[in-house]
Design an enzyme around this catalytic site. Structure first.
Site, PDB file in Angstrom:
ATOM      1  N   PHE A  53       0.846  -1.198   0.000  1.00 16.02           N
ATOM      2  CA  PHE A  53       0.000   0.000   0.000  1.00 16.02           C
ATOM      3  C   PHE A  53       0.880   1.246   0.000  1.00 16.02           C
ATOM      4  O   PHE A  53       1.837   1.347   0.766  1.00 16.02           O
ATOM      5  CB  PHE A  53      -0.896  -0.015   1.243  1.00 16.02           C
ATOM      6  CG  PHE A  53      -1.867   1.126   1.316  1.00 16.02           C
ATOM      7  CD1 PHE A  53      -3.008   1.124   0.541  1.00 16.02           C
ATOM      8  CD2 PHE A  53      -1.639   2.191   2.172  1.00 16.02           C
ATOM      9  CE1 PHE A  53      -3.916   2.177   0.609  1.00 16.02           C
ATOM     10  CE2 PHE A  53      -2.533   3.252   2.247  1.00 16.02           C
ATOM     11  CZ  PHE A  53      -3.674   3.233   1.465  1.00 16.02           C
TER      12      PHE A  53
ATOM     13  N   ASN B 119      -3.260   1.642  10.455  1.00 13.71           N
ATOM     14  CA  ASN B 119      -4.003   2.088   9.271  1.00 13.71           C
ATOM     15  C   ASN B 119      -4.474   0.826   8.561  1.00 13.71           C
ATOM     16  O   ASN B 119      -3.854   0.367   7.607  1.00 13.71           O
ATOM     17  CB  ASN B 119      -3.123   2.931   8.357  1.00 13.71           C
ATOM     18  CG  ASN B 119      -3.870   3.401   7.117  1.00 13.71           C
ATOM     19  OD1 ASN B 119      -5.101   3.329   7.047  1.00 13.71           O
ATOM     20  ND2 ASN B 119      -3.143   3.859   6.120  1.00 13.71           N
ATOM     21  N   PRO B 120      -5.581   0.231   9.023  1.00 15.13           N
ATOM     22  CA  PRO B 120      -6.042  -1.046   8.477  1.00 15.13           C
ATOM     23  C   PRO B 120      -6.890  -0.836   7.233  1.00 15.13           C
ATOM     24  O   PRO B 120      -7.255   0.298   6.887  1.00 15.13           O
ATOM     25  CB  PRO B 120      -6.897  -1.592   9.624  1.00 15.13           C
ATOM     26  CG  PRO B 120      -7.518  -0.352  10.200  1.00 15.13           C
ATOM     27  CD  PRO B 120      -6.470   0.730  10.077  1.00 15.13           C
TER      28      PRO B 120
END
Length: 286
Positions: free
Chosen positions: A88, A188-189
């Site tokens: 990500f 920060n899932p």
């Protein structure tokens, strides 16, 4: 105007026509990556050094490939991170949560605070805390093997003091040996509901790893619920948690950290655009 700056102007027009949100910045970043200089040094690249690979990079960006995947780097607070397919790409809004975490650690009366970053991805948050709060000990957890490789590389290159320990594990069950001892949990899932698939920008939807985007459940909050349970297990009494969410989920995430589960001082906090972006809470001491 030298040749490179002229080509950057042409590339800016092409990227603008393709719908890029920041065409000039993208063109300059691509040129800097190809020519191995800073953006501020582009004017000094001689005409004889112009590299035609620049236009290959521009074509990839026109086709919707993320800028950071093309250049192989992303910026987060004071860090330059290596990124690419399978991890990500850290966003500026997450920097605000990292800043809150650092302020909270500074306010703690703890000599060597213990921090856990759940779902570390590129290790952006973990490394920022380790570098800006040099007495902190940070455990970073990542379950995806590809993202784990990126995190490993960034930690090896940037964590000169060896303050970050990386774990390949699911954050639902990770680090049982730390239960009840952690001062701060940050995460920060994934949190996007699958029902919003069509509204996610194509360069995110088609290139960021699915496990980092889709949060599970009808509301997208299943992963955040896991973070809540894990944080409750890991934190010492009085320890803090911070978890990112979308700008439309603030109220729902607020109630995930219910008082009956031992949470106090639950607050929704805003990002640089003044939108709800992350929830913080403190584990009760009684």
């Amino acid at each position: 105007m030298n040749l490179l700056l002229d080509e950057i102007a042409r590339a800016t027009a092409r990227l603008a026509d393709a719908g890029a949100a920041s065409p000039r910045a993208d063109a300059e970043e691509l040129a800097a990556a190809v020519h191995e200089v800073r953006r501020s040094e582009l004017h000094g690249v001689p005409d004889s050094a112009f590299d035609a690979r620049f236009w290959e990079f521009v074509a990839r960006r026109e086709a919707g490939e993320p800028l950071q995947h093309i250049t192989g780097r992303a910026y987060f607070r004071y860090l330059e991170l290596k990124v690419g397919p399978g991890v990500f790409v850290p966003r500026p809004e997450t920097e605000v949560m990292a800043g809150w975490a650092l302020e909270t650690l500074r306010d703690m009366d703890v000599r060597d605070p213990l921090v856990v970053d759940l779902g570390t991805g590129s290790a952006a948050i973990a490394l920022s805390i380790a570098l800006e709060a040099p007495r902190a000990r940070v455990h970073a957890v990542e379950k995806d093997p590809t993202a784990f490789v990126h995190a490993t590389r960034n930690i090896e290159e940037l964590d000169e003091r060896g303050r970050v320990r990386l774990h390949l594990d699911d954050f639902a069950t990770a680090l049982p040996e730390l239960d009840g001892t952690v001062d701060l949990v940050v995460s920060n899932p994934p949190y996007i509901p699958m029902s919003e698939w069509e509204y996610v920008p194509p360069d995110v939807r088609d290139h960021d790893p699915a496990d980092a985007l889709w949060g599970g459940g009808d509301d997208g909050l299943d992963a955040i619920r896991v973070v809540e349970r894990t944080a409750r297990r890991l934190l010492r009494p009085g320890g803090y948690v911070a978890v990112e969410h979308s700008d439309l989920q603030g109220n729902a995430v607020y109630w995930v950290f219910a008082e009956e589960n031992g949470w106090r001082d639950v607050r929704n906090r805003r990002d640089l655009t003044n939108r709800d972006r992350f929830v913080t809470a403190r584990l009760a001491t009684d």
